[in-house]
Motif scaffolding. Structure first.
Motif, mmCIF file in Angstrom:
data_model
loop_
_atom_site.group_PDB
_atom_site.id
_atom_site.type_symbol
_atom_site.label_atom_id
_atom_site.label_comp_id
_atom_site.label_asym_id
_atom_site.label_seq_id
_atom_site.Cartn_x
_atom_site.Cartn_y
_atom_site.Cartn_z
ATOM 1 N N SER A 272 0.838 -1.196 0.000
ATOM 2 C CA SER A 272 0.000 0.000 0.000
ATOM 3 C C SER A 272 0.874 1.247 0.000
ATOM 4 C CB SER A 272 -0.921 0.010 1.221
ATOM 5 O OG SER A 272 -0.182 0.236 2.403
ATOM 6 N N ALA A 273 0.360 2.314 -0.587
ATOM 7 C CA ALA A 273 1.118 3.564 -0.651
ATOM 8 C C ALA A 273 1.429 4.088 0.745
ATOM 9 C CB ALA A 273 0.319 4.603 -1.442
ATOM 10 N N ASP A 274 0.494 3.919 1.689
ATOM 11 C CA ASP A 274 0.718 4.387 3.055
ATOM 12 C C ASP A 274 1.891 3.661 3.707
ATOM 13 O OD1 ASP A 274 -1.359 6.139 2.842
ATOM 14 O OD2 ASP A 274 -2.811 4.900 3.909
ATOM 15 N N THR A 275 1.983 2.356 3.455
ATOM 16 C CA THR A 275 3.079 1.568 4.031
ATOM 17 C C THR A 275 4.415 2.046 3.497
ATOM 18 O OG1 THR A 275 1.650 -0.376 4.294
ATOM 19 C CG2 THR A 275 4.027 -0.755 4.266
ATOM 20 N N LEU A 276 4.482 2.263 2.187
ATOM 21 C CA LEU A 276 5.729 2.691 1.574
ATOM 22 C C LEU A 276 6.129 4.089 2.055
ATOM 23 C CD1 LEU A 276 7.779 1.539 -0.400
ATOM 24 C CD2 LEU A 276 6.490 2.562 -2.271
ATOM 25 N N LEU A 277 5.168 4.990 2.109
ATOM 26 C CA LEU A 277 5.469 6.360 2.521
ATOM 27 C C LEU A 277 5.867 6.448 3.995
ATOM 28 C CD1 LEU A 277 2.673 8.326 0.625
ATOM 29 C CD2 LEU A 277 5.130 8.348 0.159
ATOM 30 N N VAL A 279 7.782 4.604 5.501
ATOM 31 C CA VAL A 279 9.216 4.313 5.576
ATOM 32 C C VAL A 279 10.020 5.368 4.824
ATOM 33 C CG1 VAL A 279 11.002 2.695 4.839
ATOM 34 C CG2 VAL A 279 8.933 1.833 5.935
ATOM 35 N N LEU A 280 9.577 5.734 3.653
ATOM 36 C CA LEU A 280 10.353 6.634 2.797
ATOM 37 C C LEU A 280 10.488 8.041 3.378
ATOM 38 C CD1 LEU A 280 9.062 5.537 -0.715
ATOM 39 C CD2 LEU A 280 11.326 5.140 0.262
ATOM 40 N N ARG A 281 9.626 8.422 4.279
ATOM 41 C CA ARG A 281 9.761 9.758 4.869
ATOM 42 C C ARG A 281 10.996 9.874 5.754
ATOM 43 N NH1 ARG A 281 6.897 10.471 9.976
ATOM 44 N NH2 ARG A 281 6.091 8.486 10.749
ATOM 45 N N TYR A 282 11.615 8.746 6.057
ATOM 46 C CA TYR A 282 12.857 8.758 6.840
ATOM 47 C C TYR A 282 14.099 8.715 5.955
ATOM 48 C CZ TYR A 282 9.942 7.793 10.920
ATOM 49 O OH TYR A 282 9.005 7.868 11.919
ATOM 50 N N ASP A 283 13.904 8.805 4.644
ATOM 51 C CA ASP A 283 15.033 8.713 3.712
ATOM 52 C C ASP A 283 15.838 10.009 3.702
ATOM 53 O OD1 ASP A 283 16.790 8.159 1.691
ATOM 54 O OD2 ASP A 283 15.301 8.236 0.072
ATOM 55 N N ASP A 284 17.071 9.904 4.176
ATOM 56 C CA ASP A 284 17.969 11.059 4.166
ATOM 57 C C ASP A 284 18.982 10.990 3.034
ATOM 58 O OD1 ASP A 284 16.828 12.147 6.483
ATOM 59 O OD2 ASP A 284 18.077 10.874 7.763
ATOM 60 N N SER A 285 18.919 9.915 2.239
ATOM 61 C CA SER A 285 19.874 9.783 1.137
ATOM 62 C C SER A 285 19.504 10.760 0.036
ATOM 63 C CB SER A 285 19.878 8.353 0.586
ATOM 64 O OG SER A 285 18.600 8.012 0.080
#
Length: 540
Positions: A272-277, A279-285
């Motif tokens: 689901s888009a919510d699941t992916l987002l 996690v991805l909101r912690y992406d500092d790369s």
């Protein structure tokens, strides 16, 4: 993993006097599911159980997937999201039921490493809701059970095969070293063993050794809370943790389509888009996704609003091949907010029969020869479904051009042993992303041409995403139209394509009917087919 009969007495020991910290849980929670569970209705693992007021831990599970989720306790997050005393009391009662019925049954499936590690992470993360309003007696039983489970998991951890489960076991044990009272040596030992899994399982390009992008997401969902827990308790992070997480984020970006969803290769299913987002909101790369993943052996062509991701590598070796799918040279195409060409994907809810179909080459957007997969799987109950033949070598050639067009050529030997044939696929994406052209060729070893007496039959399949409308014109061209109006036209120069019924396994609601474009050709008469997808409408 056979350990024989094991007594819980062997793992008895001191009971911790407290929990020090509760890690966060990044998984999406739904308080409505907490309400369902309160009324004895458990919707888990694609199955449903109405306990009619009885404990679910004293009943037969309707499926293995249900059993895994029930005993993994990930559903505690829904109780925490409900955030009221009734949900907390229900969570505590269910945990107490489990401790009574299964807490010392170390030989049961509930103590399999993949379930045990998930349960420990859930109990640590959601201990605030479980312990809300608890008396001293339950608090002690809860800590005593956690301590026994940690000791058992620490005992079996070295024998867990390399892969996602082993990584999660090390995450759970590292989390235990922080959440329970432990000395500096114990914390460092758990961190060192976790570090070893980063080195062993995360490739330099950010991929996982399983070649399954969803494993990256699954690991990040537990690694990010663990990293924050190290910070919260003031302990030094394992040396490989931060660079390892950064690499995983890089790999995850590589496998994302234009609409943000993950590609479906080697066991990946819908997310689901919510699941992916979450996690991805912690992406500092920083930076864009790479053009190629040379260690994971995938290609990514991106231009304008269009993304093409292709599998151009052999399967993992040995036990890791148990999860390999026969999709060499398969690709997926997305543009804007829509996915147009996909692979069938892994079933969202565990189903071994459906999974066996999903692993076939025919379930991927590539060429199948003589209705045979490019990988052969063991039928041995002892070995499991490991790869025992098929693709062993894939040669790649870069076809990027000076005008900005990008592409590659890949040739694999998956059909060399049974049919003395090779398959070469070339893909080119125009500089503006409006056109994807492809060529599929069947050759003899040494890239020799097919002889007149050859009897092989080939089919190039292009699986169309279930949300895409499909219409074939009188001239054989096929129009694909997304819900937002964006359209792509498929053409094949020398063979008229057919539109066939299909099934898409990777859907939250279960297998879903869809359509596929199929181009059947006999290599003796038509050694290669040339085809293209061209965007005919949609925003730039």
């Amino acid at each position: 993993m056979a350990l024989g009969r094991i007594s819980a007495i062997r793992f008895a020991g001191a009971v911790p006097n407290r929990l020090i910290v509760a890690p966060i849980d990044l998984r999406v929670a739904d308080p409505h599911i907490a309400t369902e569970i309160y009324y004895g209705r458990f919707p888990l693992g694609g199955a449903f159980l109405d306990t009619e007021g009885a404990s679910p831990f004293g009943m037969s599970a309707p499926s293995q997937g249900f059993f895994t989720e029930l005993h993994g306790f990930g559903w505690l997050r829904h109780m925490r999201a409900a955030n009221h005393d009734l949900a907390a009391a229900n969570a505590r009662s269910l945990v107490d039921d489990w401790i009574t019925a299964h807490g010392r049954q170390l030989n049961s499936d509930a103590f399999k490493p993949e379930i045990l590690s998930t349960r420990l992470i859930a109990w640590f993360s959601h201990s605030p809701v479980v312990l809300r309003g608890a008396d001293h007696g339950f608090y002690r039983r809860f800590l005593k059970s956690i301590a026994l489970q940690v000791r058992f998991l620490r005992h079996v951890a070295p024998s867990v095969p390399v892969g996602e489960t082993r990584f999660r076991v090390r995450i759970a044990l590292a989390m235990a070293s922080l959440c329970l009272p432990a000395g500096p040596n114990a914390i460092r030992a758990a961190a060192r063993l976790l570090d070893e899994e980063f080195a062993r399982q995360i490739l330099p390009d950010g991929g996982h050794i399983s070649r399954n992008a969803q494993v990256l997401l699954n690991l990040l969902t537990d690694l990010l809370p663990l990293r924050q827990t190290y910070v919260n308790v003031g302990s030094r992070l394992p040396p490989r943790m931060t660079p390892g997480i950064d690499r995983i984020f890089t790999g995850l970006k590589f496998f994302r389509h234009s609409n943000g969803e993950l590609s479906l290769f080697n066991g990946a299913t819908t997310v689901s888009a919510d699941t992916l987002l979450s996690v991805l909101r912690y992406d500092d790369s920083s930076g864009q996704a790479f053009r190629e993943a040379p260690h994971s052996r995938f290609q990514r062509l991106a231009a304008g609003r269009t993304v093409v991701i292709a599998d151009t590598g052999p399967p993992p070796q040995g036990a890791m091949s148990r999860t390999a799918f026969a999709g060499c040279t398969a690709f997926e195409l997305s543009s804007g907010s829509s996915r147009f060409i996909v692979n069938a994907g892994n079933p969202f809810h565990p189903n071994e029969m459906q999974r066996s179909f999903a692993r076939m080459t025919a379930a991927h957007s590539t060429v199948t020869l003589n209705d045979t997969s490019s990988l052969r799987y063991s039928q041995s109950g002892f070995l499991g479904p490991v790869v025992i033949g098929g693709v062993s070598r894939v040669d790649i050639e870069n076809l990027d051009e000076a005008d900005g067009a990008i592409g590659f050529s890949a040739i694999h030997d998956g059909y060399a042993a049974p049919f003395d044939k090779l398959h070469r696929r070339e893909l080119r994406l125009s500089a503006d992303g409006h056109s994807l052209s492809g060529r599929d060729r069947i050759l003899r070893p040494g890239e020799r041409v097919i002889v007149a007496g050859d009897r092989e039959e080939a089919v190039a399949r292009f699986h169309v995403h279930p949300t895409i409308a499909i219409h074939q014109h009188d001239d054989g061209t096929v129009l694909l139209t997304a819900g937002d109006g964006e359209s792509w036209m498929f053409r094949c120069e020398n063979v008229r394509p057919d539109i066939e019924d299909d099934v898409h396994f990777a859907d939250l609601a279960g297998p879903r009917a869809c359509r596929q474009i199929a181009v059947a050709f006999a290599p003796r008469d038509c050694a290669e087919i040339n085809w293209s997808f061209s965007r005919v409408s949609g925003r730039d």
